[in-house]
Design a protein around this motif. Structure first.
Motif, PDB file in Angstrom:
ATOM      1  N   ARG A   1       0.518 -14.580   4.784  1.00 55.21           N
ATOM      2  CA  ARG A   1       1.062 -15.905   5.372  1.00 55.21           C
ATOM      3  C   ARG A   1       2.523 -15.971   4.700  1.00 55.21           C
ATOM      4  N   LEU A   2       2.844 -15.376   3.994  1.00 53.51           N
ATOM      5  CA  LEU A   2       4.674 -15.822   3.257  1.00 53.51           C
ATOM      6  C   LEU A   2       5.390 -14.991   4.098  1.00 53.51           C
ATOM      7  N   THR A   3       4.923 -14.172   5.854  1.00 57.37           N
ATOM      8  CA  THR A   3       6.051 -13.228   5.525  1.00 57.37           C
ATOM      9  C   THR A   3       5.610 -14.005   7.746  1.00 57.37           C
ATOM     10  N   PRO A   4       6.761 -13.546   9.049  1.00 53.28           N
ATOM     11  CA  PRO A   4       6.469 -14.130  10.276  1.00 53.28           C
ATOM     12  C   PRO A   4       5.445 -12.989  10.228  1.00 53.28           C
ATOM     13  N   GLY A   5       5.072 -12.897  11.837  1.00 57.37           N
ATOM     14  CA  GLY A   5       4.183 -11.974  12.943  1.00 57.37           C
ATOM     15  C   GLY A   5       2.759 -12.207  12.496  1.00 57.37           C
ATOM     16  N   GLU A   6       2.010 -11.325  13.359  1.00 58.02           N
ATOM     17  CA  GLU A   6       0.360 -11.519  12.697  1.00 58.02           C
ATOM     18  C   GLU A   6       0.273 -10.381  12.203  1.00 58.02           C
ATOM     19  N   MET A   7      -0.107 -10.077  11.298  1.00 55.10           N
ATOM     20  CA  MET A   7       0.295  -8.395  10.799  1.00 55.10           C
ATOM     21  C   MET A   7      -0.838  -8.022  10.788  1.00 55.10           C
ATOM     22  N   LEU A   8      -2.513  -8.791  11.081  1.00 57.02           N
ATOM     23  CA  LEU A   8      -3.674  -8.120  10.808  1.00 57.02           C
ATOM     24  C   LEU A   8      -3.955  -8.078  13.070  1.00 57.02           C
ATOM     25  N   ASP A   9      -2.699  -9.163  13.925  1.00 59.67           N
ATOM     26  CA  ASP A   9      -3.056  -8.812  15.362  1.00 59.67           C
ATOM     27  C   ASP A   9      -4.673  -8.504  15.905  1.00 59.67           C
ATOM     28  N   GLY A  10      -4.932 -10.257  15.379  1.00 60.23           N
ATOM     29  CA  GLY A  10      -7.141 -10.293  15.798  1.00 60.23           C
ATOM     30  C   GLY A  10      -7.585  -9.224  15.385  1.00 60.23           C
ATOM     31  N   MET A  11      -6.966  -8.321  14.542  1.00 59.52           N
ATOM     32  CA  MET A  11      -8.220  -7.220  14.014  1.00 59.52           C
ATOM     33  C   MET A  11      -9.351  -7.753  13.194  1.00 59.52           C
TER      34      MET A  11
ATOM     35  N   GLY B   1      -2.183   0.615  16.851  1.00 58.85           N
ATOM     36  CA  GLY B   1      -2.821   1.699  17.356  1.00 58.85           C
ATOM     37  C   GLY B   1      -3.278   2.742  17.130  1.00 58.85           C
ATOM     38  N   ASP B   2      -3.177   2.807  16.409  1.00 61.97           N
ATOM     39  CA  ASP B   2      -3.013   4.442  15.130  1.00 61.97           C
ATOM     40  C   ASP B   2      -3.967   4.282  14.278  1.00 61.97           C
ATOM     41  N   THR B   3      -4.160   5.830  13.952  1.00 63.61           N
ATOM     42  CA  THR B   3      -5.335   6.066  12.604  1.00 63.61           C
ATOM     43  C   THR B   3      -4.191   5.756  11.214  1.00 63.61           C
ATOM     44  N   PRO B   4      -4.734   4.861  10.385  1.00 64.16           N
ATOM     45  CA  PRO B   4      -4.624   5.456   9.201  1.00 64.16           C
ATOM     46  C   PRO B   4      -4.978   6.381   8.340  1.00 64.16           C
ATOM     47  N   ALA B   5      -4.180   7.069   7.539  1.00 61.84           N
ATOM     48  CA  ALA B   5      -5.450   8.158   6.663  1.00 61.84           C
ATOM     49  C   ALA B   5      -5.786   7.411   6.235  1.00 61.84           C
ATOM     50  N   GLY B   6      -7.523   8.135   6.185  1.00 61.37           N
ATOM     51  CA  GLY B   6      -8.470   7.883   5.300  1.00 61.37           C
ATOM     52  C   GLY B   6      -9.327   8.403   4.978  1.00 61.37           C
ATOM     53  N   LEU B   7     -10.435   8.817   4.802  1.00 58.68           N
ATOM     54  CA  LEU B   7     -11.007   9.912   3.775  1.00 58.68           C
ATOM     55  C   LEU B   7     -10.598  11.014   3.460  1.00 58.68           C
ATOM     56  N   GLU B   8      -9.608  12.043   4.324  1.00 58.12           N
ATOM     57  CA  GLU B   8      -9.022  12.439   3.665  1.00 58.12           C
ATOM     58  C   GLU B   8      -8.210  13.298   2.527  1.00 58.12           C
ATOM     59  N   ARG B   9      -7.660  10.961   2.133  1.00 58.93           N
ATOM     60  CA  ARG B   9      -7.296  11.960   0.637  1.00 58.93           C
ATOM     61  C   ARG B   9      -8.163  11.270   0.154  1.00 58.93           C
ATOM     62  N   CYS B  10      -9.321  11.359   0.045  1.00 58.49           N
ATOM     63  CA  CYS B  10     -10.422  11.679  -1.128  1.00 58.49           C
ATOM     64  C   CYS B  10     -11.035  13.194  -1.323  1.00 58.49           C
ATOM     65  N   GLY B  11     -10.123  13.695  -0.375  1.00 60.62           N
ATOM     66  CA  GLY B  11     -10.138  15.558  -0.181  1.00 60.62           C
ATOM     67  C   GLY B  11     -10.919  16.174  -1.796  1.00 60.62           C
ATOM     68  N   ALA B  12     -10.625  16.075  -2.494  1.00 62.05           N
ATOM     69  CA  ALA B  12     -10.665  16.730  -3.697  1.00 62.05           C
ATOM     70  C   ALA B  12     -12.078  16.175  -3.974  1.00 62.05           C
ATOM     71  N   GLU B  13     -11.932  15.465  -4.806  1.00 61.52           N
ATOM     72  CA  GLU B  13     -12.859  14.048  -4.636  1.00 61.52           C
ATOM     73  C   GLU B  13     -14.368  13.940  -4.214  1.00 61.52           C
ATOM     74  N   ILE B  14     -14.307  13.887  -3.256  1.00 59.87           N
ATOM     75  CA  ILE B  14     -15.768  14.436  -2.567  1.00 59.87           C
ATOM     76  C   ILE B  14     -15.569  15.960  -2.142  1.00 59.87           C
ATOM     77  N   SER B  15     -14.927  16.699  -2.075  1.00 59.39           N
ATOM     78  CA  SER B  15     -15.197  18.653  -2.441  1.00 59.39           C
ATOM     79  C   SER B  15     -15.828  18.792  -3.877  1.00 59.39           C
ATOM     80  N   ALA B  16     -15.760  18.345  -4.758  1.00 57.97           N
ATOM     81  CA  ALA B  16     -16.189  18.803  -5.885  1.00 57.97           C
ATOM     82  C   ALA B  16     -17.321  18.068  -6.507  1.00 57.97           C
ATOM     83  N   ARG B  17     -17.441  16.953  -5.875  1.00 58.85           N
ATOM     84  CA  ARG B  17     -18.900  16.091  -6.056  1.00 58.85           C
ATOM     85  C   ARG B  17     -20.215  17.185  -4.830  1.00 58.85           C
ATOM     86  N   SER B  18     -19.047  17.803  -3.933  1.00 58.02           N
ATOM     87  CA  SER B  18     -20.211  18.421  -2.323  1.00 58.02           C
ATOM     88  C   SER B  18     -20.881  19.608  -3.194  1.00 58.02           C
ATOM     89  N   GLN B  19     -19.711  20.947  -4.113  1.00 56.61           N
ATOM     90  CA  GLN B  19     -19.735  21.897  -4.045  1.00 56.61           C
ATOM     91  C   GLN B  19     -20.926  21.621  -5.532  1.00 56.61           C
TER      92      GLN B  19
END
Length: 376
Positions: free
Chosen positions: A272-282, A356-374
């Protein structure tokens, strides 16, 4: 014509069969009835209401924006920015029966949890509601401070003494209502600064505190102490944190408590405080606490909030990076998840997705998820 012996025997057998069937039905009905009547020590945690922080809400038969700035320049936007909630079915006063827990067994969006996970011994539902209401109010103030700082506006912190513990380092030195303004001659910038300086004394060095009492500046000195059972020094006072916001912020929301809506509020305010539509309808859904400095903190009920986001047809789900260890093995199909650690990262993730690009996803949780899987 008279009945034969076989007819009589058949009717007798049929009668015995009916009685046996009624006995079996009765035997099965008893435990079902008991399961429906006996209270359990569990609650059901399930997805709760979803609220668009960029939209409107009806309060007292009036439709008003969820977030508004009565005296600040704001800009039009588009899209949906959801805050997510979790509903708890059951409390110490109204316990769930064993039978009522069955739907949660087959529904992946619901979780059966011990009552003690949500209520301390002796705590009532009214106590918890009051605590959540206070946490919600605090989260809104912190969210506003973070949003203004994100757009480059200075926000001064106000620390004041709410209560002084008898026999503590602050007893006889500080008074309720004192405003803490400086430490060893330096302006206090945050509660974190006060805490760090307190710990740095080691419990045996004095701390010079500049205060305002009844509008007058006063310098006092105290030596933080380490109470019995504690590991770090404390000044012995409950300190309330407030902020001098550059503009009033109004948030209209009822029947929702807790601190986990902080990030969603900050994002809505920033948009609301910045010009432009951050979500662009998403449609973006998010959860996470918000510190005044912009850090996103972990929350409870992550799995249930993921299902709520999926059911709201979210294009992006923002979660705290600190909740990586809580990511469930089963994530709703099609849900795009972006873990974030700060308000800046959350904004970047939204803008990346909107472009239209892909933000960083659950790969940022790689260490935690790998530890849980092991370990599983």
């Amino acid at each position: 014509m008279g009945r034969t012996r076989s007819d009589v025997e058949y009717e007798a057998d049929a009668g015995r069969g009916r009685r046996r069937g009624l006995w079996i039905v009765g035997a099965l009905a008893i435990p079902v009835l008991l399961a429906g009547a006996i209270p359990s020590p569990y609650v059901i945690e399930r997805p709760g209401p979803v609220v668009d922080t960029l939209g409107d809400v009806t309060v007292d038969d009036a439709t008003e924006p969820v977030v508004s700035f009565p005296d600040a320049q704001t800009y039009p936007t588009s899209g949906t920015l959801n805050l997510l909630t979790v509903q708890i079915l059951g409390d110490p006063d109204r316990r769930r029966s064993w039978l009522s827990l069955l739907p949660a067994v087959v529904d992946p969006s619901q979780r059966i949890a011990p009552l003690s996970d949500f209520f301390r011994d002796g705590e009532t539902s009214d106590d918890r509601d009051a605590q959540n209401t206070a946490l919600m109010a605090s989260s809104q103030t912190l969210a506003a401070a973070a949003a203004f700082r994100e757009v480059g506006v200075d926000v001064d912190v106000v620390l004041s003494v709410a209560e002084v513990a008898g026999g503590s380092a602050a007893d006889g030195v500080l008074e309720p209502g004192d405003r803490l303004v400086a430490l060893d001659g330096e302006p206090i910038e945050s509660f974190a600064m006060l805490r760090e300086r307190t710990i740095a004394t080691g419990g045996d060095e004095p701390l010079r505190v500049g205060i305002e009492r009844d509008g007058e500046p006063v310098d006092v000195e105290l030596t933080p102490t380490i109470p019995d059972g504690a590991t770090e020094p404390l000044i012995g006072a409950t300190v309330a944190t407030d902020f001098e916001l550059p503009s009033e912020v109004e948030i209209k929301l009822e029947d929702i408590g807790g601190p986990s809506a902080g990030m969603a509020f900050s994002l809505a305010m920033y948009d609301r405080l910045t010009p432009g539509e951050m979500l662009d309808g998403m449609t973006v859904s998010g959860t996470g606490t918000m510190a005044d400095t912009g850090e996103v903190g972990p929350i409870g009920g992550l799995e249930q909030k993921m299902w709520a986001a999926a059911r709201a047809e979210s294009d992006l789900f923002l979660m705290p990076l600190g909740n990586c260890a809580d990511v469930p093995e089963r994530i709703p199909d099609g849900l795009r998840v972006a873990p974030v650690a700060t308000l800046t990262e959350a904004i970047d993730a939204i803008e990346t997705a909107a472009s239209g690009d892909t933000p960083a996803g659950l790969e940022r949780c790689g260490a935690e998820i790998s530890a849980r899987s092991q370990s599983s």
